[in-house]
Design a protein around this motif. Structure first.
Motif, PDB file in Angstrom:
ATOM      1  N   ALA A 197      -3.986   4.217   2.381  1.00 52.25           N
ATOM      2  CA  ALA A 197      -4.350   4.176   1.970  1.00 52.25           C
ATOM      3  C   ALA A 197      -5.709   3.723   1.609  1.00 52.25           C
ATOM      4  N   LEU A 198      -6.561   3.467   2.411  1.00 55.58           N
ATOM      5  CA  LEU A 198      -8.084   3.089   1.698  1.00 55.58           C
ATOM      6  C   LEU A 198      -8.191   4.729   1.142  1.00 55.58           C
ATOM      7  N   ILE A 199      -8.222   5.720   1.798  1.00 59.16           N
ATOM      8  CA  ILE A 199      -8.833   6.298   1.246  1.00 59.16           C
ATOM      9  C   ILE A 199      -8.418   6.678  -0.527  1.00 59.16           C
ATOM     10  N   GLY A 200      -7.091   6.893  -0.324  1.00 56.68           N
ATOM     11  CA  GLY A 200      -6.428   6.745  -1.541  1.00 56.68           C
ATOM     12  C   GLY A 200      -7.146   5.527  -2.946  1.00 56.68           C
ATOM     13  N   GLY A 201      -7.668   4.059  -2.318  1.00 58.86           N
ATOM     14  CA  GLY A 201      -8.509   3.044  -3.060  1.00 58.86           C
ATOM     15  C   GLY A 201     -10.095   3.218  -3.584  1.00 58.86           C
ATOM     16  N   ILE A 202     -10.510   4.907  -2.728  1.00 59.44           N
ATOM     17  CA  ILE A 202     -11.829   4.936  -2.141  1.00 59.44           C
ATOM     18  C   ILE A 202     -11.621   5.737  -3.651  1.00 59.44           C
ATOM     19  N   ASN A 222       1.005  -1.273   0.448  1.00 60.00           N
ATOM     20  CA  ASN A 222       0.163  -0.322  -0.252  1.00 60.00           C
ATOM     21  C   ASN A 222       0.938   1.722  -0.042  1.00 60.00           C
ATOM     22  N   GLU A 223       2.263   1.066  -0.192  1.00 63.41           N
ATOM     23  CA  GLU A 223       2.995   2.704  -0.187  1.00 63.41           C
ATOM     24  C   GLU A 223       2.311   3.627  -1.805  1.00 63.41           C
ATOM     25  N   ARG A 224       2.406   2.640  -2.563  1.00 60.88           N
ATOM     26  CA  ARG A 224       1.685   4.126  -3.387  1.00 60.88           C
ATOM     27  C   ARG A 224       0.533   4.314  -3.086  1.00 60.88           C
ATOM     28  N   ILE A 225      -0.300   3.898  -3.344  1.00 64.46           N
ATOM     29  CA  ILE A 225      -1.881   4.057  -2.975  1.00 64.46           C
ATOM     30  C   ILE A 225      -2.012   5.305  -1.239  1.00 64.46           C
ATOM     31  N   GLU A 226      -0.860   4.644  -0.809  1.00 68.24           N
ATOM     32  CA  GLU A 226      -0.811   5.927   0.562  1.00 68.24           C
ATOM     33  C   GLU A 226      -0.375   6.948   0.552  1.00 68.24           C
ATOM     34  N   PHE A 227       0.492   7.303  -0.798  1.00 71.52           N
ATOM     35  CA  PHE A 227       0.754   7.277  -1.101  1.00 71.52           C
ATOM     36  C   PHE A 227      -0.142   8.986  -1.319  1.00 71.52           C
ATOM     37  N   LEU A 228      -0.576   8.719  -2.610  1.00 73.68           N
ATOM     38  CA  LEU A 228      -2.233   9.550  -2.941  1.00 73.68           C
ATOM     39  C   LEU A 228      -2.979   9.320  -1.682  1.00 73.68           C
ATOM     40  N   GLY A 229      -3.545   8.931  -0.934  1.00 74.64           N
ATOM     41  CA  GLY A 229      -4.338   9.036   0.178  1.00 74.64           C
ATOM     42  C   GLY A 229      -3.965  10.206   0.638  1.00 74.64           C
ATOM     43  N   ASP A 230      -2.173  10.202   1.393  1.00 73.17           N
ATOM     44  CA  ASP A 230      -2.514  11.520   2.036  1.00 73.17           C
ATOM     45  C   ASP A 230      -2.709  12.488   1.634  1.00 73.17           C
TER      46      ASP A 230
END
Length: 225
Positions: free
Chosen positions: A116-121, A35-43
């Motif tokens: 990461a959940l935020i990025g995924g949504i 989840n490192e990349r998707i966490e970056f997006l969610g942040d």
């Protein structure tokens, strides 16, 4: 074994793409696909959504204060509290070493998974849905922000009130837990030396119930002055 549907109930969003959810809850210790990349997006999304909410809610607040309050709301500590409310640690995919050292309770790991959940949504459903979910998660924290109290929550304000008078800290006790697992209500009491009896309050999490109880105690103390 926890299921995606159970997590969906807790966060108010059910992923259609289970591989996307799996990525969001996968720690780097578990897999190279994590989840490192998707966490970056969610942040980045989280910072923007909270900044917009504060800008609209507090039209007279200066830029520096807006930045300070946003930093408090999107801090690792706050995100870890959210993760605990979601019981997110029970859903995380961790490597054996990380799991054995309590990774599912580590604040940084929990905070990263929320982002990461935020990025995924966002990836699956777009910005509007993502913003709606984030604002729902942060609703109680945004509603209780008070510019006149330097944006300190009720528990902090009550603690500082008692410390200034060299009195013992509040005693919070969980009295009861009501309802089904995915829709529980927590009943908490708060006792302080200046009140003859403890005050109780309800909330959808133990934290929220404690905050509500602290707020009621502060009001009772104000009325008694």
């Amino acid at each position: 074994m926890k299921t995606p549907s159970e997590l969906g109930l807790k966060i108010g969003y059910e992923f259609k793409d289970e591989s996307l959810l799996a990525m969001a809850i996968t720690h780097r210790s578990f897999s190279a696909v994590n989840n490192e990349r998707i966490e970056f997006l969610g942040d980045s999304l989280l910072n923007m959504i909270i900044a917009e909410a504060l800008y609209k809610r507090f039209p007279d607040m200066r830029e520096g204060e807006l930045s300070r309050v946003r930093a408090l709301l999107v801090s690792g500590k706050t995100l870890a509290e959210l993760a605990t409310e979601f019981d997110l640690g029970a859903f995380l995919r961790l490597g054996a070493g990380e799991k054995n050292t309590g990774g599912h309770r580590r604040n940084s790991t929990l905070a990263d998974a929320v982002e990461a959940l935020i990025g995924g949504i966002y990836i699956e459903s777009g910005f509007d849905v993502c913003r709606e979910r984030v604002l729902a998660w942060f609703d109680s924290r945004l509603v209780t922000l008070n510019p006149d109290s330097s944006h300190k929550d009720a528990k902090t304000r009550l603690q500082e009130f008692l410390q200034a008078r060299k009195l013992p800290l509040p005693d919070y006790q969980l009295i009861n837990t009501e309802g089904a697992d995915h829709q529980q209500t927590f009943v908490v009491s708060c006792a302080v030396p200046l009140l003859k009896s403890a005050v109780s309050a309800r909330g959808s999490s133990r934290r929220k119930a404690e905050q509500a109880a602290a707020e009621k105690v502060l009001l009772a103390l104000k009325d008694s002055e």
